[in-house]
Scaffold this motif. Structure first.
Motif, mmCIF file in Angstrom:
data_model
loop_
_atom_site.group_PDB
_atom_site.id
_atom_site.type_symbol
_atom_site.label_atom_id
_atom_site.label_comp_id
_atom_site.label_asym_id
_atom_site.label_seq_id
_atom_site.Cartn_x
_atom_site.Cartn_y
_atom_site.Cartn_z
ATOM 1 N N GLN A 181 -7.009 8.022 -5.966
ATOM 2 C CA GLN A 181 -6.952 7.647 -7.636
ATOM 3 C C GLN A 181 -5.777 6.411 -6.643
ATOM 4 O O GLN A 181 -6.299 5.674 -7.338
ATOM 5 C CB GLN A 181 -6.052 8.573 -8.260
ATOM 6 C CG GLN A 181 -5.509 7.464 -9.887
ATOM 7 C CD GLN A 181 -4.436 8.428 -10.474
ATOM 8 O OE1 GLN A 181 -4.274 9.338 -10.472
ATOM 9 N NE2 GLN A 181 -4.991 8.284 -12.012
ATOM 10 N N GLY A 182 -5.306 6.477 -5.941
ATOM 11 C CA GLY A 182 -4.328 5.192 -5.549
ATOM 12 C C GLY A 182 -5.562 4.452 -4.535
ATOM 13 O O GLY A 182 -4.532 3.001 -4.896
ATOM 14 N N TRP A 183 -6.001 4.676 -4.308
ATOM 15 C CA TRP A 183 -6.838 4.022 -3.291
ATOM 16 C C TRP A 183 -7.935 3.408 -4.206
ATOM 17 O O TRP A 183 -7.943 1.966 -3.705
ATOM 18 C CB TRP A 183 -8.414 4.840 -2.669
ATOM 19 C CG TRP A 183 -9.420 3.969 -1.537
ATOM 20 C CD1 TRP A 183 -8.693 3.304 -0.642
ATOM 21 C CD2 TRP A 183 -10.782 4.023 -1.709
ATOM 22 N NE1 TRP A 183 -10.065 2.292 0.087
ATOM 23 C CE2 TRP A 183 -11.092 3.457 -0.507
ATOM 24 C CE3 TRP A 183 -11.555 5.101 -2.906
ATOM 25 C CZ2 TRP A 183 -13.333 3.317 -0.094
ATOM 26 C CZ3 TRP A 183 -12.763 5.946 -2.510
ATOM 27 C CH2 TRP A 183 -14.134 4.443 -2.189
ATOM 28 N N LYS A 184 -8.078 3.175 -5.569
ATOM 29 C CA LYS A 184 -8.918 2.646 -6.116
ATOM 30 C C LYS A 184 -8.087 1.830 -6.704
ATOM 31 O O LYS A 184 -8.022 0.926 -6.657
ATOM 32 C CB LYS A 184 -9.571 4.058 -7.643
ATOM 33 C CG LYS A 184 -10.667 3.890 -6.998
ATOM 34 C CD LYS A 184 -11.219 5.407 -8.063
ATOM 35 C CE LYS A 184 -11.489 4.996 -9.699
ATOM 36 N NZ LYS A 184 -12.167 5.383 -10.319
ATOM 37 N N ALA A 185 -6.759 2.385 -7.475
ATOM 38 C CA ALA A 185 -5.915 1.072 -7.612
ATOM 39 C C ALA A 185 -5.842 0.360 -6.772
ATOM 40 O O ALA A 185 -5.270 -1.161 -6.891
ATOM 41 C CB ALA A 185 -4.351 2.035 -8.000
ATOM 42 N N SER A 186 -5.799 0.399 -5.455
ATOM 43 C CA SER A 186 -5.483 -0.842 -4.634
ATOM 44 C C SER A 186 -6.534 -2.093 -4.464
ATOM 45 O O SER A 186 -6.494 -2.497 -3.204
ATOM 46 C CB SER A 186 -5.147 0.103 -3.201
ATOM 47 O OG SER A 186 -5.431 0.473 -2.319
ATOM 48 N N GLY A 187 -7.254 -1.587 -4.912
ATOM 49 C CA GLY A 187 -9.043 -2.283 -5.029
ATOM 50 C C GLY A 187 -9.796 -1.748 -3.794
ATOM 51 O O GLY A 187 -10.500 -2.347 -3.228
ATOM 52 N N ARG A 188 -9.571 -0.247 -3.209
ATOM 53 C CA ARG A 188 -10.640 0.284 -2.678
ATOM 54 C C ARG A 188 -10.551 -0.833 -1.125
ATOM 55 O O ARG A 188 -11.757 -0.994 -1.044
ATOM 56 C CB ARG A 188 -12.101 0.493 -3.098
ATOM 57 C CG ARG A 188 -11.665 1.108 -4.399
ATOM 58 C CD ARG A 188 -13.226 1.666 -4.731
ATOM 59 N NE ARG A 188 -14.567 2.003 -4.426
ATOM 60 C CZ ARG A 188 -14.943 3.529 -5.010
ATOM 61 N NH1 ARG A 188 -14.280 3.581 -5.835
ATOM 62 N NH2 ARG A 188 -15.768 3.708 -4.195
ATOM 63 N N GLU A 189 -10.167 -0.321 -0.939
ATOM 64 C CA GLU A 189 -9.387 -1.151 0.302
ATOM 65 C C GLU A 189 -10.376 -0.258 1.847
ATOM 66 O O GLU A 189 -11.118 0.319 1.011
ATOM 67 C CB GLU A 189 -8.331 -1.271 1.263
ATOM 68 C CG GLU A 189 -7.761 0.384 1.826
ATOM 69 C CD GLU A 189 -6.460 0.442 0.104
ATOM 70 O OE1 GLU A 189 -6.086 2.046 0.836
ATOM 71 O OE2 GLU A 189 -6.529 0.405 -0.907
ATOM 72 N N SER A 190 -10.498 -0.625 2.793
ATOM 73 C CA SER A 190 -11.347 0.085 3.928
ATOM 74 C C SER A 190 -11.307 1.153 3.396
ATOM 75 O O SER A 190 -10.593 2.087 3.509
ATOM 76 C CB SER A 190 -11.098 -0.258 5.037
ATOM 77 O OG SER A 190 -9.729 0.254 5.545
ATOM 78 N N ARG A 191 -12.535 2.471 4.238
ATOM 79 C CA ARG A 191 -12.823 3.436 3.757
ATOM 80 C C ARG A 191 -11.935 3.809 4.852
ATOM 81 O O ARG A 191 -11.617 5.509 4.714
ATOM 82 C CB ARG A 191 -13.678 3.575 4.088
ATOM 83 C CG ARG A 191 -15.058 3.918 3.183
ATOM 84 C CD ARG A 191 -16.945 4.198 2.826
ATOM 85 N NE ARG A 191 -16.627 5.152 3.479
ATOM 86 C CZ ARG A 191 -17.321 5.646 2.874
ATOM 87 N NH1 ARG A 191 -17.484 5.077 1.312
ATOM 88 N NH2 ARG A 191 -17.608 7.469 2.269
ATOM 89 N N ILE A 192 -11.474 3.662 5.933
ATOM 90 C CA ILE A 192 -11.127 3.746 7.531
ATOM 91 C C ILE A 192 -9.538 3.901 6.756
ATOM 92 O O ILE A 192 -9.083 5.502 7.332
ATOM 93 C CB ILE A 192 -11.176 3.161 8.128
ATOM 94 C CG1 ILE A 192 -10.241 4.574 9.487
ATOM 95 C CG2 ILE A 192 -10.278 2.074 8.391
ATOM 96 C CD1 ILE A 192 -10.862 5.391 10.376
ATOM 97 N N ASP A 193 -9.078 3.764 5.923
ATOM 98 C CA ASP A 193 -7.252 4.100 5.630
ATOM 99 C C ASP A 193 -7.587 5.012 4.101
ATOM 100 O O ASP A 193 -6.641 6.154 4.417
ATOM 101 C CB ASP A 193 -7.101 2.554 4.522
ATOM 102 C CG ASP A 193 -6.735 1.179 5.465
ATOM 103 O OD1 ASP A 193 -6.377 2.029 6.612
ATOM 104 O OD2 ASP A 193 -6.762 0.178 4.985
ATOM 105 N N VAL A 194 -9.357 5.454 3.591
ATOM 106 C CA VAL A 194 -8.407 6.613 2.523
ATOM 107 C C VAL A 194 -8.587 7.298 3.419
ATOM 108 O O VAL A 194 -7.645 8.455 2.521
ATOM 109 C CB VAL A 194 -9.066 6.238 1.469
ATOM 110 C CG1 VAL A 194 -10.597 6.212 1.467
ATOM 111 C CG2 VAL A 194 -9.051 7.196 0.271
ATOM 112 N N LEU A 195 -9.565 7.795 3.823
ATOM 113 C CA LEU A 195 -9.927 8.530 4.989
ATOM 114 C C LEU A 195 -8.718 9.123 5.529
ATOM 115 O O LEU A 195 -8.439 10.486 6.147
ATOM 116 C CB LEU A 195 -10.967 8.774 5.637
ATOM 117 C CG LEU A 195 -12.631 8.648 5.950
ATOM 118 C CD1 LEU A 195 -13.747 7.955 6.536
ATOM 119 C CD2 LEU A 195 -12.677 9.628 4.208
ATOM 120 N N ARG A 196 -7.864 8.100 6.156
ATOM 121 C CA ARG A 196 -6.356 8.615 7.481
ATOM 122 C C ARG A 196 -5.547 9.639 5.670
ATOM 123 O O ARG A 196 -4.914 10.445 6.597
ATOM 124 C CB ARG A 196 -6.117 7.459 7.715
ATOM 125 C CG ARG A 196 -7.698 7.493 8.902
ATOM 126 C CD ARG A 196 -6.569 5.750 10.035
ATOM 127 N NE ARG A 196 -5.140 6.167 10.218
ATOM 128 C CZ ARG A 196 -4.300 5.634 11.054
ATOM 129 N NH1 ARG A 196 -4.695 4.117 11.378
ATOM 130 N NH2 ARG A 196 -3.211 5.844 12.100
#
Length: 651
Positions: A181-196
């Motif tokens: 949810q936080g990843w989506k709210a931030s505009g779905r930045e790079s996948r590596i960031d959400v995976l970390r």
């Protein structure tokens, strides 16, 4: 396109069992999507009638749909006929509730119940419109995750799945939802960031964040690529099932499915210590659901679903400390008018008594299966299945005396130290059971089902070299000869070739990913179905990638070898498992720690947990393999769970 139903409906008249794809089950949720919610597509990578009864999927489905931040729908692997039509029409995988296209979901979550579904996982990812390899996906595409017992060695699927969940999922799904949810709210930045960020959630393993190096054929090291990524990923364990009385609204199918009944989980975990059993090892400690919670789930579930059969599920249901009372009250509940059958699908013979048999036969008799696993006491000591023959014969007589005429016995062949004497003993034991039945009925029968033993990660037998296909066939031939002419004994066996491929995937490393992909690209789906299983595809793919089946499957491992899953933890100390392996080779058994002092396997002490039982009285069956007399007055090293409160709504 929010639904493909207008395009899908005309195709259903051209395929087998169109009811697989329409949804409409009682208990299903048609979710309301809103901005900011995280959408999950829970996928069982087999056909609908196999996947719908899966309790794990139903539990997570209900928990997610109770959350204000998440919605969940379900999908199942389309059979080959519909898959062909979907591909011809350019249509994607879809949910059964609203027929929403899979690419529109935030997460595709797979249940990994068996290794032979791995090619189906790739097929579903491809049908969802995603690149099958995770490194090729963009931040605009769904995250792919997986859980289940096979996730305890996720390495063969590491190239295709973004992250895995180890252990129980009830709590972790809300934490994953929060991160996404936080990843989506931030505009779905790079996948590596959400995976970390996901890698910091306890129980979540992100394989792309680990570098694997090899020394020849062996795994040399598995190292995190970033300092904040954990070196070892521990499983998640729900401490008390009383807090999670799910599912509350069982899905009632509109077509025939396997295990078409109400399923109520009475406990999770097992400490019998069977050395071949991965499920028993990785789900420790024992956590029994309070008896009142079981009774209310049975009563409410039967009332709401209309089922006339309830299965009390666990790894060994007759070990539940309140089993007699729960069965009796389920059978006698006035709201069911006494028209309810109770099934105990996981039975140990030393815990099945005349009392239990008398209770469950009061209504329609359900199937009865016992699992001695090995026919001789010596081999049962090796595998730590500490039941005496008199235990088995007592259970068989209890069943026949209460009206059963048929039963099944399940055995493994290819076990460590097994001899031909052990193999022939299966036929002798089955014939003795039939002889007991003739004291009560003119034509009793025993169906003997034999499976080839497959070593699994996080068990004492993870170092054992699996028997070859030829050796398993030889043992089955011996058993067929020994069973011939024994009236009332019927013999069935699992295909040794399928056992070979399951063994290949169960202890494989990341290099097997290329093999799985090759098999899938050559049409090798539904490999758990005999009519589609293709051993040749697997052998060709192994040769193509320069890998040896013998090296992966049939060789014994040494104590010092780094295993592909050593950077993951099921809570069990590796030295404990090794000592258990050495004890097995010496035919030394280990008692059930639920009713004896702790052996420090790590599952309780490592996580600050303890066994939880519904009653201080040990279940029926006396010593339960402990070699001691257990009385109701004896102290037990466990916590007693006497009641429950409904969990707070997930937010």
């Amino acid at each position: 396109m929010s639904s493909i139903w207008p395009q899908l409906e005309p195709l259903l008249g051209e395929v087998q069992k169109p009811a697989r794809y329409i949804g409409c089950e009682d208990g299903a949720v048609v979710p309301e999507y809103h901005q900011g919610s995280v959408s999950w597509l829970l996928i069982y990578p087999d056909v609908y009638e196999i996947g719908l009864p899966n309790q794990g999927l139903q539990i997570l489905y209900e928990i997610l749909n109770e959350s204000v931040d998440a919605v969940a729908e379900r999908a199942y692997a389309p059979w080959v006929d519909l898959e062909a039509r979907l591909r011809a029409e350019g249509l994607p995988l879809f949910s059964v509730e609203t027929h929403r296209p899979a690419p529109l979901f935030d997460l595709l979550a797979f249940n990994l119940s068996a290794e032979l579904v791995y090619t189906n996982v790739l097929n579903c990812i491809d049908l969802a419109g995603l690149p099958v390899r995770s490194e090729e996906r963009t931040s605009e595409q769904a995250l792919v995750c997986a859980g289940g017992h096979c996730a305890f060695n996720p390495e063969p699927l590491a190239d295709f799945v973004d992250f895995f969940v180890l252990g129980d999922g009830e709590q972790v799904v809300s934490e994953i939802t929060s991160v996404v949810q936080g990843w989506k709210a931030s505009g779905r930045e790079s996948r590596i960031d959400v995976l970390r960020r996901l890698s910091l959630v306890a129980g979540v393993y992100v394989p792309s964040l680990y570098e694997v190096s090899y020394d020849g054929g062996f795994v040399e090291s598995v190292r995190p690529r970033y300092d904040d990524v954990p070196e070892v990923v521990d499983k998640r364990t729900v401490a008390n099932l009383a807090d999670w009385p799910y599912p509350k609204r069982h899905l009632v199918p509109v077509t025939e499915v396997v295990h078409d009944r109400l399923n109520v989980e009475v406990f999770r975990g097992c400490t019998r210590g069977c050395r071949f059993c991965q499920a028993g090892m990785v789900t420790r400690p024992v956590r029994e659901r309070p008896a009142e919670s079981v009774r209310s789930m049975v009563r409410d579930g039967l009332s709401r679903s209309g089922h006339h059969e309830v299965a009390l599920t666990s790894l060994s249901t007759a070990d539940y400390s309140g089993i007699h009372r729960v069965v009796s009250e389920a059978m006698s509940d006035p709201t069911t008018c006494g028209d309810v059958s109770v099934s105990l699908p996981s039975l140990r013979v030393d815990a099945f008594t005349v009392g239990i048999a008398a209770e469950i036969q009061r209504a329609r008799r359900t199937g009865l299966t016992f699992a001695p696993e090995a026919a001789t006491w010596r081999l049962r000591q090796v595998i730590n299945k500490l039941i005496q023959e008199e235990d088995l014969y007592g259970a068989v007589e209890a069943a026949y005396s209460q009206g059963w005429r048929r039963m099944k016995l399940y055995f493994l062949t290819g076990l460590p130290t097994e001899t031909d004497v052990d193999t022939r003993g299966i036929a002798d034991l089955a014939a003795n059971c039939v002889a007991i039945g003739r004291q009560y009925h003119p034509n009793p029968s025993v169906t003997v089902s034999v499976g080839g033993f497959i070593p699994k990660p996080f068990t004492p037998f993870q170092w054992f070299g699996q028997n070859t296909v030829d050796e398993l066939r030889r043992k089955i031939s011996i058993l067929r000869d020994a069973s011939r002419g024994r009236r009332g004994v019927q013999l069935k066996w699992h295909d040794p070739r399928a056992s070979l491929i399951e063994g290949l995937c169960s202890r494989g490393d990341r290099r097997l990913g290329a093999v799985i992909e090759s098999v899938w690209r050559r049409g090798g789906t539904f490999q758990e179905w005999s009519e589609h299983f293709a051993e040749g595809l697997w052998r060709d793919a192994m040769a193509e990638h320069g890998l040896s089946i013998d090296w992966y499957v049939h060789r014994h491992r040494e104590e010092t070898e780094r295993l592909p899953w050593d950077h993951l933890s099921a809570g069990l100390h590796k030295d404990f498992l090794w000592q258990e392996w050495q004890d097995a080779l010496q035919s030394v058994g280990l008692e059930d720690c639920r009713w004896t002092p702790c052996y420090d396997c790590g599952a309780c002490t490592g996580y600050g947990l303890e066994h939880i039982v519904a009653s201080a009285t040990p279940p029926a069956g006396g010593s339960q393999g402990t070699g001691q007399v257990l009385s109701p007055d004896a102290g037990v090293p466990v916590s007693i769970s006497s009641g429950y409160e409904a969990p707070a709504r997930i937010r």
